[in-house]
Design a protein around this motif. Sequence first.
Motif, PDB file in Angstrom:
ATOM      1  N   VAL A  80      45.519  50.704  37.397  1.00  0.00           N
ATOM      2  CA  VAL A  80      45.411  50.108  38.719  1.00  0.00           C
ATOM      3  C   VAL A  80      46.620  49.216  38.986  1.00  0.00           C
ATOM      4  O   VAL A  80      47.090  48.501  38.098  1.00  0.00           O
ATOM      5  CB  VAL A  80      44.115  49.279  38.835  1.00  0.00           C
ATOM      6  N   VAL A  81      47.140  49.270  40.225  1.00  0.00           N
ATOM      7  CA  VAL A  81      48.164  48.325  40.632  1.00  0.00           C
ATOM      8  C   VAL A  81      47.601  46.919  40.495  1.00  0.00           C
ATOM      9  O   VAL A  81      46.457  46.660  40.876  1.00  0.00           O
ATOM     10  CB  VAL A  81      48.585  48.592  42.096  1.00  0.00           C
ATOM     11  N   HIS A  82      48.374  45.996  39.903  1.00  0.00           N
ATOM     12  CA  HIS A  82      47.879  44.631  39.684  1.00  0.00           C
ATOM     13  C   HIS A  82      47.306  44.060  40.975  1.00  0.00           C
ATOM     14  O   HIS A  82      47.943  44.100  42.032  1.00  0.00           O
ATOM     15  CB  HIS A  82      49.001  43.729  39.189  1.00  0.00           C
ATOM     16  N   ASP A  83      46.080  43.548  40.907  1.00  0.00           N
ATOM     17  CA  ASP A  83      45.350  43.135  42.100  1.00  0.00           C
ATOM     18  C   ASP A  83      44.841  41.713  41.954  1.00  0.00           C
ATOM     19  O   ASP A  83      43.887  41.457  41.224  1.00  0.00           O
ATOM     20  CB  ASP A  83      44.182  44.102  42.337  1.00  0.00           C
ATOM     21  N   GLY A  84      45.495  40.766  42.629  1.00  0.00           N
ATOM     22  CA  GLY A  84      45.017  39.400  42.646  1.00  0.00           C
ATOM     23  C   GLY A  84      44.002  39.148  43.747  1.00  0.00           C
ATOM     24  O   GLY A  84      43.434  38.067  43.845  1.00  0.00           O
ATOM     25  N   HIS A  85      43.774  40.186  44.596  1.00  0.00           N
ATOM     26  CA  HIS A  85      42.875  40.009  45.730  1.00  0.00           C
ATOM     27  C   HIS A  85      41.416  39.926  45.301  1.00  0.00           C
ATOM     28  O   HIS A  85      40.614  39.265  45.955  1.00  0.00           O
ATOM     29  CB  HIS A  85      43.045  41.162  46.715  1.00  0.00           C
ATOM     30  N   LEU A  86      41.060  40.614  44.221  1.00  0.00           N
ATOM     31  CA  LEU A  86      39.668  40.617  43.799  1.00  0.00           C
ATOM     32  C   LEU A  86      39.214  39.211  43.433  1.00  0.00           C
ATOM     33  O   LEU A  86      38.088  38.810  43.736  1.00  0.00           O
ATOM     34  CB  LEU A  86      39.477  41.569  42.615  1.00  0.00           C
ATOM     35  N   LEU A  87      40.090  38.439  42.804  1.00  0.00           N
ATOM     36  CA  LEU A  87      39.755  37.057  42.458  1.00  0.00           C
ATOM     37  C   LEU A  87      39.483  36.245  43.717  1.00  0.00           C
ATOM     38  O   LEU A  87      38.546  35.433  43.755  1.00  0.00           O
ATOM     39  CB  LEU A  87      40.884  36.429  41.647  1.00  0.00           C
ATOM     40  N   LYS A  88      40.275  36.455  44.760  1.00  0.00           N
ATOM     41  CA  LYS A  88      40.056  35.735  46.012  1.00  0.00           C
ATOM     42  C   LYS A  88      38.687  36.061  46.597  1.00  0.00           C
ATOM     43  O   LYS A  88      37.991  35.189  47.117  1.00  0.00           O
ATOM     44  CB  LYS A  88      41.149  36.096  47.026  1.00  0.00           C
ATOM     45  N   HIS A  89      38.326  37.343  46.523  1.00  0.00           N
ATOM     46  CA  HIS A  89      37.020  37.753  47.053  1.00  0.00           C
ATOM     47  C   HIS A  89      35.899  37.074  46.271  1.00  0.00           C
ATOM     48  O   HIS A  89      34.938  36.561  46.864  1.00  0.00           O
ATOM     49  CB  HIS A  89      36.883  39.265  46.980  1.00  0.00           C
TER      50      HIS A  89
END
Length: 248
Positions: free
Chosen positions: A213-222
């Motif tokens: 998976v492309v590194h995803d910092g958005h899940l933490l925000k959610h």
Amino acid sequence: MGIEIHNPATLPANDNVPGNDYAFCVEMAGQPWFTSKGAMIAYYGNINFEPLGRTSMTAIVAARFSSPLYADDWVLAQGQGKLILGDRGFNINSYDLDDGNLTIRAANLLAFETSLDLKQSIVPGFLTLLGTGKFLASSNGPVMFAEPPLRIDPQALVGWADCPSPSHHFDADWMQSFLGAVRGSMFGANTGEERQSDFTGAGTVLIQSSEKVVHDGHLLKHIESETVALGQNSLRALHASIGARLQN
């Protein structure tokens, strides 16, 4: 072996840079684009990049960008010239929506025309585009298009168009395995052999040719946004759970 030197005359309009699947050239001709922060790698001409919170085009943001959780990750690009976008060496493709509905992993969405509406999906880590227009997405390897019904590795999922959101399918043997349950609770991750995204109905599913998976910092925000509704006891329990996992 010769090296091809590009200039505004040789760069394409709204296409990949010739011979390069990892860079895309957008023709900026007065039509603004929403672009992910850090996606711009070069440009020719007179192009401005404005954060969504301090843009002169507040009406466009209010009408088209309905996802405050992700607003800090995007800018509005406007002006005249050739804008070259990239994403850490991942493949980049352009897609056209025609009165469509497409949900895509937030970390993969690179840019989109302001004729499209962006909504925050109820699926954590995903965004939804609605309407007619062009958007750019990155992927770890080429993208395959598949029709439901099918099950895929969640890490290979890029997005889905015009079909219901997926449900989780867990392998029966894994569900009954105490060792599997311990492994899931300790590491918080499952392979596609243990857990799949299950798609049904009509539509199209976008699948990248890699499980990375492309590194995803958005899940933490959610996840952080969802903790607002938790009481003190729930927050303490969450704190204890995270502490135990960090120790492991």
